[in-house]
Design a protein around this motif. Structure first.
Motif, PDB file in Angstrom:
ATOM      1  N   MET A 110       0.839  -1.191   0.000  1.00 39.53           N
ATOM      2  CA  MET A 110       0.000   0.000   0.000  1.00 39.53           C
ATOM      3  C   MET A 110       0.880   1.249   0.000  1.00 39.53           C
ATOM      4  N   THR A 111       0.255   2.422  -0.167  1.00 36.02           N
ATOM      5  CA  THR A 111       1.023   3.669  -0.223  1.00 36.02           C
ATOM      6  C   THR A 111       1.678   4.008   1.108  1.00 36.02           C
ATOM      7  N   ASP A 112       1.120   3.530   2.224  1.00 37.54           N
ATOM      8  CA  ASP A 112       1.716   3.827   3.528  1.00 37.54           C
ATOM      9  C   ASP A 112       2.768   2.795   3.939  1.00 37.54           C
ATOM     10  N   GLY A 113       3.059   1.845   3.068  1.00 38.19           N
ATOM     11  CA  GLY A 113       4.104   0.863   3.336  1.00 38.19           C
ATOM     12  C   GLY A 113       3.602  -0.465   3.866  1.00 38.19           C
ATOM     13  N   THR A 114       2.343  -0.534   4.279  1.00 38.36           N
ATOM     14  CA  THR A 114       1.833  -1.822   4.742  1.00 38.36           C
ATOM     15  C   THR A 114       1.731  -2.779   3.559  1.00 38.36           C
ATOM     16  N   GLU A 115       1.893  -4.027   3.846  1.00 31.13           N
ATOM     17  CA  GLU A 115       1.865  -5.022   2.770  1.00 31.13           C
ATOM     18  C   GLU A 115       1.115  -6.258   3.224  1.00 31.13           C
ATOM     19  N   TYR A 116       0.576  -6.966   2.251  1.00 36.28           N
ATOM     20  CA  TYR A 116      -0.126  -8.211   2.527  1.00 36.28           C
ATOM     21  C   TYR A 116      -0.016  -9.126   1.323  1.00 36.28           C
ATOM     22  N   MET A 117      -0.238 -10.394   1.566  1.00 35.23           N
ATOM     23  CA  MET A 117      -0.187 -11.395   0.510  1.00 35.23           C
ATOM     24  C   MET A 117      -1.624 -11.713   0.081  1.00 35.23           C
ATOM     25  N   THR A 118      -1.822 -11.880  -1.211  1.00 30.75           N
ATOM     26  CA  THR A 118      -3.132 -12.238  -1.736  1.00 30.75           C
ATOM     27  C   THR A 118      -2.953 -13.083  -2.983  1.00 30.75           C
ATOM     28  N   ARG A 119      -4.025 -13.697  -3.403  1.00 35.31           N
ATOM     29  CA  ARG A 119      -3.997 -14.483  -4.639  1.00 35.31           C
ATOM     30  C   ARG A 119      -4.509 -13.612  -5.772  1.00 35.31           C
ATOM     31  N   SER A 120      -3.893 -13.721  -6.938  1.00 33.47           N
ATOM     32  CA  SER A 120      -4.246 -12.859  -8.060  1.00 33.47           C
ATOM     33  C   SER A 120      -3.834 -13.515  -9.372  1.00 33.47           C
ATOM     34  N   THR A 121      -4.370 -12.993 -10.463  1.00 32.26           N
ATOM     35  CA  THR A 121      -3.926 -13.397 -11.799  1.00 32.26           C
ATOM     36  C   THR A 121      -2.930 -12.395 -12.350  1.00 32.26           C
ATOM     37  N   TRP A 122      -2.671 -11.301 -11.597  1.00 36.86           N
ATOM     38  CA  TRP A 122      -1.736 -10.259 -12.020  1.00 36.86           C
ATOM     39  C   TRP A 122      -0.309 -10.752 -11.867  1.00 36.86           C
ATOM     40  N   GLY A 123       0.560 -10.436 -12.808  1.00 36.64           N
ATOM     41  CA  GLY A 123       1.979 -10.750 -12.701  1.00 36.64           C
ATOM     42  C   GLY A 123       2.260 -12.235 -12.646  1.00 36.64           C
ATOM     43  N   ALA A 124       3.328 -12.555 -11.914  1.00 37.37           N
ATOM     44  CA  ALA A 124       3.748 -13.950 -11.765  1.00 37.37           C
ATOM     45  C   ALA A 124       3.864 -14.275 -10.283  1.00 37.37           C
ATOM     46  N   GLU A 125       4.032 -15.522  -9.975  1.00 38.19           N
ATOM     47  CA  GLU A 125       4.162 -15.973  -8.593  1.00 38.19           C
ATOM     48  C   GLU A 125       5.267 -15.203  -7.875  1.00 38.19           C
ATOM     49  N   GLY A 126       4.930 -14.579  -6.727  1.00 32.19           N
ATOM     50  CA  GLY A 126       5.924 -13.871  -5.924  1.00 32.19           C
ATOM     51  C   GLY A 126       6.162 -12.426  -6.322  1.00 32.19           C
ATOM     52  N   ASP A 127       5.520 -11.912  -7.369  1.00 34.91           N
ATOM     53  CA  ASP A 127       5.701 -10.510  -7.771  1.00 34.91           C
ATOM     54  C   ASP A 127       5.136  -9.570  -6.708  1.00 34.91           C
ATOM     55  N   THR A 128       5.577  -8.308  -6.747  1.00 32.19           N
ATOM     56  CA  THR A 128       5.112  -7.294  -5.816  1.00 32.19           C
ATOM     57  C   THR A 128       4.370  -6.221  -6.580  1.00 32.19           C
ATOM     58  N   MET A 129       3.129  -5.937  -6.149  1.00 34.30           N
ATOM     59  CA  MET A 129       2.326  -4.872  -6.753  1.00 34.30           C
ATOM     60  C   MET A 129       2.383  -3.667  -5.816  1.00 34.30           C
ATOM     61  N   ASN A 130       2.969  -2.559  -6.285  1.00 34.78           N
ATOM     62  CA  ASN A 130       3.034  -1.332  -5.508  1.00 34.78           C
ATOM     63  C   ASN A 130       1.892  -0.424  -5.940  1.00 34.78           C
ATOM     64  N   LEU A 131       1.003  -0.102  -5.004  1.00 30.62           N
ATOM     65  CA  LEU A 131      -0.158   0.711  -5.321  1.00 30.62           C
ATOM     66  C   LEU A 131       0.175   2.199  -5.279  1.00 30.62           C
ATOM     67  N   ASP A 132      -0.319   2.951  -6.267  1.00 28.38           N
ATOM     68  CA  ASP A 132      -0.180   4.399  -6.279  1.00 28.38           C
ATOM     69  C   ASP A 132      -1.314   5.045  -5.496  1.00 28.38           C
ATOM     70  N   ILE A 133      -2.484   4.439  -5.558  1.00 30.12           N
ATOM     71  CA  ILE A 133      -3.674   4.938  -4.869  1.00 30.12           C
ATOM     72  C   ILE A 133      -4.312   3.754  -4.168  1.00 30.12           C
ATOM     73  N   ASP A 134      -4.680   3.948  -2.914  1.00 33.20           N
ATOM     74  CA  ASP A 134      -5.369   2.890  -2.178  1.00 33.20           C
ATOM     75  C   ASP A 134      -6.408   3.512  -1.256  1.00 33.20           C
ATOM     76  N   PRO A 135      -7.234   2.701  -0.619  1.00 33.10           N
ATOM     77  CA  PRO A 135      -8.305   3.244   0.220  1.00 33.10           C
ATOM     78  C   PRO A 135      -7.829   4.134   1.368  1.00 33.10           C
ATOM     79  N   THR A 136      -6.573   4.013   1.788  1.00 40.00           N
ATOM     80  CA  THR A 136      -6.097   4.857   2.883  1.00 40.00           C
ATOM     81  C   THR A 136      -5.668   6.239   2.415  1.00 40.00           C
ATOM     82  N   SER A 137      -5.458   6.420   1.101  1.00 39.92           N
ATOM     83  CA  SER A 137      -4.965   7.703   0.625  1.00 39.92           C
ATOM     84  C   SER A 137      -5.894   8.395  -0.367  1.00 39.92           C
ATOM     85  N   HIS A 138      -6.901   7.709  -0.871  1.00 39.94           N
ATOM     86  CA  HIS A 138      -7.760   8.301  -1.897  1.00 39.94           C
ATOM     87  C   HIS A 138      -8.961   8.990  -1.263  1.00 39.94           C
TER      88      HIS A 138
END
Length: 73
Positions: free
Chosen positions: A16-44
């Motif tokens: 997330m934008t504040d540095g917190t992170e969590y693991m989730t299942r997704s079809t985005w990217g590949a196994e173990g990739d990191t998605m850095n959010l530009d906008i999230d519910p804590t900042s929008h």
């Protein structure tokens, strides 16, 4: 059902934008990739009630308020 038509569903890390992170299942990217959010519910402002300014252009807002002023819901 057809075989091999579904995307790969795997674990990724979301940061997330504040540095917190969590693991989730997704079809985005590949196994173990990191998605850095530009906008999230804590900042929008849509989620945290940020500053909203209603601009009255051409008197539309005034007309609306005048029309529905006596509704009293």
């Amino acid at each position: 059902m057809k075989t091999d038509i579904h995307p790969d569903y795997h674990m990724i890390k979301v940061v997330m934008t504040d540095g917190t992170e969590y693991m989730t299942r997704s079809t985005w990217g590949a196994e173990g990739d990191t998605m850095n959010l530009d906008i999230d519910p804590t900042s929008h402002p849509a989620w945290n009630g940020g500053n909203q300014n209603l601009l009255d252009r051409g008197g539309r807002l005034s007309k609306f308020k005048k029309r529905f002023d006596g509704l009293g819901l």
